[in-house]
Design a protein around this motif. Structure first.
Motif, PDB file in Angstrom:
ATOM      1  N   TRP A  66      26.938  27.289  64.139  1.00  0.00           N
ATOM      2  CA  TRP A  66      26.548  25.948  64.560  1.00  0.00           C
ATOM      3  C   TRP A  66      25.345  25.961  65.496  1.00  0.00           C
TER       4      TRP A  66
ATOM      5  N   ASP B  60      24.655  15.907  62.757  1.00  0.00           N
ATOM      6  CA  ASP B  60      26.051  15.689  62.379  1.00  0.00           C
ATOM      7  C   ASP B  60      26.153  15.265  60.920  1.00  0.00           C
TER       8      ASP B  60
ATOM      9  N   GLY C  94      31.306  24.742  63.744  1.00  0.00           N
ATOM     10  CA  GLY C  94      31.286  23.348  64.173  1.00  0.00           C
ATOM     11  C   GLY C  94      32.637  22.809  64.576  1.00  0.00           C
TER      12      GLY C  94
ATOM     13  N   ASN D 208      32.543  20.033  66.977  1.00  0.00           N
ATOM     14  CA  ASN D 208      31.804  18.833  66.603  1.00  0.00           C
ATOM     15  C   ASN D 208      32.777  17.779  66.077  1.00  0.00           C
TER      16      ASN D 208
ATOM     17  N   THR E  63      32.371  14.854  64.587  1.00  0.00           N
ATOM     18  CA  THR E  63      32.111  14.287  63.265  1.00  0.00           C
ATOM     19  C   THR E  63      32.562  15.233  62.159  1.00  0.00           C
ATOM     20  N   LEU E  64      32.210  16.496  62.291  1.00  0.00           N
ATOM     21  CA  LEU E  64      32.586  17.473  61.268  1.00  0.00           C
ATOM     22  C   LEU E  64      34.094  17.703  61.264  1.00  0.00           C
TER      23      LEU E  64
END
Length: 230
Positions: free
Chosen positions: A42, A69, A127, A130, A132-133
């Motif tokens: 990432w 993202d 990720g 993260n 969103t992921l």
């Protein structure tokens, strides 16, 4: 701004319509991001690094993606789609026997992540911090669970007890298999690919038999509880 030699990219787009050029640039960005995410992780997937790898002008990044993202999710979705297509193909060739189907799917998934190790990192590792992921991973996991439940239910009579047990079993199978793949790819589980496929298939089938036994026991208990006085 990245120092880019854009001549090769321009030659690739020669003769294409505007829409086709946009599509080609999007593929270049996805390919670049996939390679960065799957090899460097990432932290390696910055806008600058993606543009340099894709050999594109910065304005073309935002032509296709709002931010990193959105690009990461698109990379993830593409790998998931490729895996889904491979699994469907394996099932189509596996025949009608459940043991053969399970073995074919396990072998297909192991081969998919082993033949290109970047796939496993994109699917399971990178990720994780993260939002969103991770949200997309959760959505995908829910769809996978629903598919496995429906596929298993098609081969047995419907029943409330079996549905509950099946849901528990499916969660154990999917979540456990994902973690097993991560551990195997990272070297924490040190067995050959063929042994991994054989052992996982055998354990999946044993768990399926165990789930059926649990469901049958609960169904019998529930049936006795409904009986009236003699």
């Amino acid at each position: 701004m990245p120092n880019l030699d854009l001549a090769p990219a321009r030659r690739r787009f020669t003769g294409l319509s505007a829409e086709a050029r946009r599509g080609e640039r999007r593929i270049l960005l996805l390919d670049a991001a996939y390679d960065l995410l799957g090899t460097g992780g990432w932290s390696a997937m910055t806008v600058r690094a993606v543009l340099e790898r894709a050999r594109l002008n910065p304005r073309y990044f935002y032509e296709s993606f709002e931010d990193l993202d959105q690009l990461a999710v698109a990379v993830y979705d593409r790998v998931v789609a490729e895996l889904g297509a491979a699994v469907w193909s394996a099932l189509a060739d596996a025949g009608a026997e459940p043991a053969g189907q399970v073995g074919a799917v396990v072998d297909c998934i192991v081969a998919f992540v082993d033949e290109d190790r970047r796939r496993g990192r994109v699917l399971y590792v990178e990720g994780l911090g993260n939002e969103t992921l991770n949200r997309r991973r959760m959505e995908t996991a829910s769809m996978v669970l629903a598919f496995v439940e429906d596929y298993a239910a098609a081969g047995r009579p419907d029943g409330e007890v079996e549905d509950v047990v099946g849901r528990v079993t499916t969660s154990v199978l999917v979540g456990g298999f994902n973690q097993l793949l991560v551990d195997w790819l990272s070297g924490r589980v040190r067995i050959s690919r063929s042994q991994l496929v054989d052992d996982t298939t055998a354990l999946f089938l044993a768990l399926g038999d165990g789930a059926a036994a649990v469901a049958a026991t609960r169904g019998a208990t529930k049936g006795r509880g409904r009986r009236g006085p003699p």
